[in-house]
Design an enzyme around this catalytic site. Structure first.
Site: not given
Length: 271
Positions: A2-3, A90, A109, A151
């Site tokens: 998920p973002e 889970h 997970r 950078r």
């Protein structure tokens, strides 16, 4: 994984159901997630939820004596359900409320996390090293240019670095760079301030649009079988390697950067 937009929509989805509600039970079925669930979570019994906020991909549930942090990791989902809903595989953690609802974390997970900040103090530094929120005023014109000076790192890797800016995950980094016309391999320090300011605006728009589209999934957070994930979006490049660019019809290409997929248009995007 998920973002940021998915986590923000999760926050919006659960808030109406648990805000100002009193916790009557805390159920830990599997203590070992990414880090062990601390015993201090039991102190939430009898306390009311005062606020639900988000920092990066952490949900922050605030109580009078501290803040509960929840991170969904790679595969976690969270939803508000009837407290008597049978436990599924889970289902590792519940907050049970006086209104007979439960906030339930499911994480196959176990890369997610349930953490406790006593007195709201981030002693372990989970939040202190994070960069600004991309939708905040701190992420403004000039910021990326100043951070990118000297950078020699690819711009996509740079954008996905949490100390630089939080929440620009793989999907939205791909999409933002396409819209900005910047190759993911372009070195961050070589890009002009004008291009980076344009990229800043595009990142804000891409994330805001994703959150707006995710509003249609709010009901999923109160359904037993709700599996909220990525929103139905018309993505320009992510997941479309080998297909034609919607803009120029050139074939989209894919490379690996930091073990993540980068998809781009060799015609529309430049160094």
């Amino acid at each position: 994984m998920p973002e940021l937009p998915e986590v923000e929509v999760c926050r919006l989805g659960i808030t109406p159901h648990i805000i100002n509600q009193q916790v009557v039970d805390v159920v830990v079925r599997h203590k070992q997630l990414r880090w062990p669930i601390p015993d201090e979570v039991q102190s939430l019994v009898g306390k009311n939820v005062l606020a639900i906020k988000r920092r990066s991909k952490y949900l922050m549930i605030e109580f009078s004596h501290g803040t509960l942090l929840i991170h969904l990791g790679m595969s976690g989902t969270i939803r508000v359900i009837d407290a008597k809903t049978p436990v599924a595989k889970h289902d590792h953690f519940d907050l049970v409320f006086a209104n007979n609802k439960a906030l339930r974390l499911n994480d196959p997970r176990r890369f997610g996390a349930v953490l406790w900040l006593a007195d709201h103090v981030d002693e372990q530094g989970f939040l202190s090293k994070l960069g600004p929120e991309p939708l905040s005023d701190d992420f403004a014109h000039g910021y990326l240019f100043n951070k990118a000076k000297n950078r020699k790192v690819p711009i996509k890797t740079f954008l996905m670095s949490n100390p630089v800016v939080v929440g620009v995950g793989n999907i939205y980094a791909n999409e933002a760079l396409f819209k900005a016309g910047i190759l993911p391999t372009a070195l961050a320090g070589n890009l002009s301030e004008k291009r980076l300011n344009t990229l800043t605006d595009i990142i804000k728009n891409v994330l805001a649009d994703a959150i707006a589209q995710g509003g249609t999934t709010l009901k999923d957070f109160t359904q037993v079988d709700g599996r909220p994930g990525y929103f139905a979006q018309k993505l320009q490049v992510y997941g479309r390697a080998g297909e034609k660019c919607f803009t120029c019809q050139e074939t989209l290409e894919e490379i690996r950067q930091a073990n993540r997929s980068s998809v781009f248009c060799p015609s529309c995007q430049h160094e």
